[in-house]
Scaffold this motif. Structure first.
Motif, mmCIF file in Angstrom:
data_model
loop_
_atom_site.group_PDB
_atom_site.id
_atom_site.type_symbol
_atom_site.label_atom_id
_atom_site.label_comp_id
_atom_site.label_asym_id
_atom_site.label_seq_id
_atom_site.Cartn_x
_atom_site.Cartn_y
_atom_site.Cartn_z
ATOM 1 N N GLY A 262 34.257 40.699 36.319
ATOM 2 C CA GLY A 262 33.910 40.625 37.729
ATOM 3 C C GLY A 262 34.972 41.182 38.657
ATOM 4 O O GLY A 262 34.758 41.281 39.859
ATOM 5 N N LYS B 30 30.741 43.339 41.661
ATOM 6 C CA LYS B 30 29.750 42.275 41.487
ATOM 7 C C LYS B 30 28.690 42.697 40.481
ATOM 8 O O LYS B 30 28.205 43.828 40.509
ATOM 9 C CB LYS B 30 29.081 41.963 42.820
ATOM 10 C CG LYS B 30 30.014 41.381 43.851
ATOM 11 C CD LYS B 30 29.271 41.087 45.137
ATOM 12 C CE LYS B 30 30.223 40.524 46.167
ATOM 13 N NZ LYS B 30 29.515 40.232 47.413
ATOM 14 N N GLN B 31 28.320 41.764 39.631
ATOM 15 C CA GLN B 31 27.281 42.019 38.635
ATOM 16 C C GLN B 31 25.967 42.391 39.318
ATOM 17 O O GLN B 31 25.224 43.239 38.830
ATOM 18 C CB GLN B 31 27.082 40.784 37.752
ATOM 19 C CG GLN B 31 26.062 40.973 36.645
ATOM 20 C CD GLN B 31 26.479 41.970 35.592
ATOM 21 O OE1 GLN B 31 27.642 42.012 35.211
ATOM 22 N NE2 GLN B 31 25.558 42.765 35.129
ATOM 23 N N SER B 32 25.685 41.802 40.466
ATOM 24 C CA SER B 32 24.427 42.078 41.175
ATOM 25 C C SER B 32 24.327 43.540 41.601
ATOM 26 O O SER B 32 23.238 44.119 41.608
ATOM 27 C CB SER B 32 24.272 41.166 42.385
ATOM 28 O OG SER B 32 25.318 41.374 43.310
ATOM 29 N N ARG B 33 25.454 44.141 41.946
ATOM 30 C CA ARG B 33 25.453 45.570 42.329
ATOM 31 C C ARG B 33 25.137 46.450 41.123
ATOM 32 O O ARG B 33 24.407 47.421 41.223
ATOM 33 C CB ARG B 33 26.793 45.965 42.930
ATOM 34 C CG ARG B 33 27.200 45.217 44.179
ATOM 35 C CD ARG B 33 26.598 45.775 45.391
ATOM 36 N NE ARG B 33 26.964 47.179 45.456
ATOM 37 C CZ ARG B 33 26.853 47.924 46.510
ATOM 38 N NH1 ARG B 33 26.417 47.410 47.612
ATOM 39 N NH2 ARG B 33 27.160 49.200 46.489
ATOM 40 N N LEU B 34 25.689 46.097 39.983
ATOM 41 C CA LEU B 34 25.405 46.832 38.755
ATOM 42 C C LEU B 34 23.945 46.658 38.362
ATOM 43 O O LEU B 34 23.278 47.619 37.986
ATOM 44 C CB LEU B 34 26.320 46.372 37.627
ATOM 45 C CG LEU B 34 26.084 47.051 36.282
ATOM 46 C CD1 LEU B 34 26.279 48.559 36.390
ATOM 47 C CD2 LEU B 34 27.008 46.475 35.241
ATOM 48 N N ASP B 35 23.442 45.447 38.489
ATOM 49 C CA ASP B 35 22.038 45.187 38.170
ATOM 50 C C ASP B 35 21.109 46.015 39.062
ATOM 51 O O ASP B 35 20.113 46.562 38.592
ATOM 52 C CB ASP B 35 21.716 43.705 38.316
ATOM 53 C CG ASP B 35 22.415 42.846 37.278
ATOM 54 O OD1 ASP B 35 22.904 43.385 36.260
ATOM 55 O OD2 ASP B 35 22.505 41.626 37.501
ATOM 56 N N ASP C 260 31.682 47.735 31.621
ATOM 57 C CA ASP C 260 32.584 46.581 31.571
ATOM 58 C C ASP C 260 33.090 46.401 32.989
ATOM 59 O O ASP C 260 33.798 47.258 33.517
ATOM 60 C CB ASP C 260 33.746 46.843 30.624
ATOM 61 C CG ASP C 260 34.723 45.675 30.549
ATOM 62 O OD1 ASP C 260 34.469 44.632 31.180
ATOM 63 O OD2 ASP C 260 35.738 45.823 29.859
ATOM 64 N N ASN C 261 32.703 45.309 33.629
ATOM 65 C CA ASN C 261 33.161 45.083 35.007
ATOM 66 C C ASN C 261 34.423 44.232 35.031
ATOM 67 O O ASN C 261 34.813 43.693 36.048
ATOM 68 C CB ASN C 261 32.053 44.497 35.889
ATOM 69 C CG ASN C 261 31.706 43.068 35.549
ATOM 70 O OD1 ASN C 261 32.142 42.526 34.542
ATOM 71 N ND2 ASN C 261 30.895 42.465 36.392
ATOM 72 N N TYR C 262 35.061 44.113 33.870
ATOM 73 C CA TYR C 262 36.358 43.465 33.733
ATOM 74 C C TYR C 262 36.341 42.054 34.303
ATOM 75 O O TYR C 262 37.140 41.699 35.165
ATOM 76 C CB TYR C 262 37.447 44.315 34.372
ATOM 77 C CG TYR C 262 38.819 44.087 33.801
ATOM 78 C CD1 TYR C 262 39.100 44.313 32.473
ATOM 79 C CD2 TYR C 262 39.836 43.623 34.613
ATOM 80 C CE1 TYR C 262 40.355 44.098 31.957
ATOM 81 C CE2 TYR C 262 41.102 43.402 34.112
ATOM 82 C CZ TYR C 262 41.349 43.639 32.772
ATOM 83 O OH TYR C 262 42.590 43.420 32.259
ATOM 84 N N MET D 53 31.496 52.660 33.941
ATOM 85 C CA MET D 53 30.161 52.773 33.427
ATOM 86 C C MET D 53 30.061 54.102 32.696
ATOM 87 O O MET D 53 30.566 55.114 33.164
ATOM 88 C CB MET D 53 29.157 52.725 34.576
ATOM 89 C CG MET D 53 27.750 52.892 34.134
ATOM 90 S SD MET D 53 26.576 52.753 35.473
ATOM 91 C CE MET D 53 26.878 51.128 36.050
ATOM 92 N N TRP E 31 36.025 44.205 38.802
ATOM 93 C CA TRP E 31 35.746 45.580 39.214
ATOM 94 C C TRP E 31 34.450 45.692 40.006
ATOM 95 O O TRP E 31 33.968 46.778 40.273
ATOM 96 C CB TRP E 31 35.673 46.491 38.002
ATOM 97 C CG TRP E 31 37.002 46.739 37.373
ATOM 98 C CD1 TRP E 31 38.218 46.285 37.786
ATOM 99 C CD2 TRP E 31 37.257 47.497 36.193
ATOM 100 N NE1 TRP E 31 39.193 46.709 36.944
ATOM 101 C CE2 TRP E 31 38.644 47.458 35.954
ATOM 102 C CE3 TRP E 31 36.452 48.203 35.323
ATOM 103 C CZ2 TRP E 31 39.233 48.102 34.880
ATOM 104 C CZ3 TRP E 31 37.050 48.838 34.248
ATOM 105 C CH2 TRP E 31 38.421 48.787 34.043
#
Length: 62
Positions: free
Chosen positions: A17, A21-26, A13-15, A1, A19
């Protein structure tokens, strides 16, 4: 990030998924946005009320 503090933009870029969970980034982006809004509102002398909602979102009243 990568956070561009000059523009306030966040790039990631979470590569696919792998790297994380998208939910954690959100959740991180939501927390960052709330804190930025609180800082700016208080800087302008406003009072802010933060209310967590049942769906996980956060309501700010300025």
């Amino acid at each position: 990030m990568v956070c561009d503090t000059a523009s306030g933009q966040i790039h990631f870029d979470n590569y696919g998924g792998r790297w994380g969970k998208q939910s954690r980034l959100d959740a991180f982006l939501q927390a960052y946005s709330v804190e930025k809004a609180l800082i700016e509102a208080r800087r302008k002398g406003h009072t802010v009320v933060e209310q967590p909602l049942s769906d996980g979102s956060i309501k700010l009243t300025v």
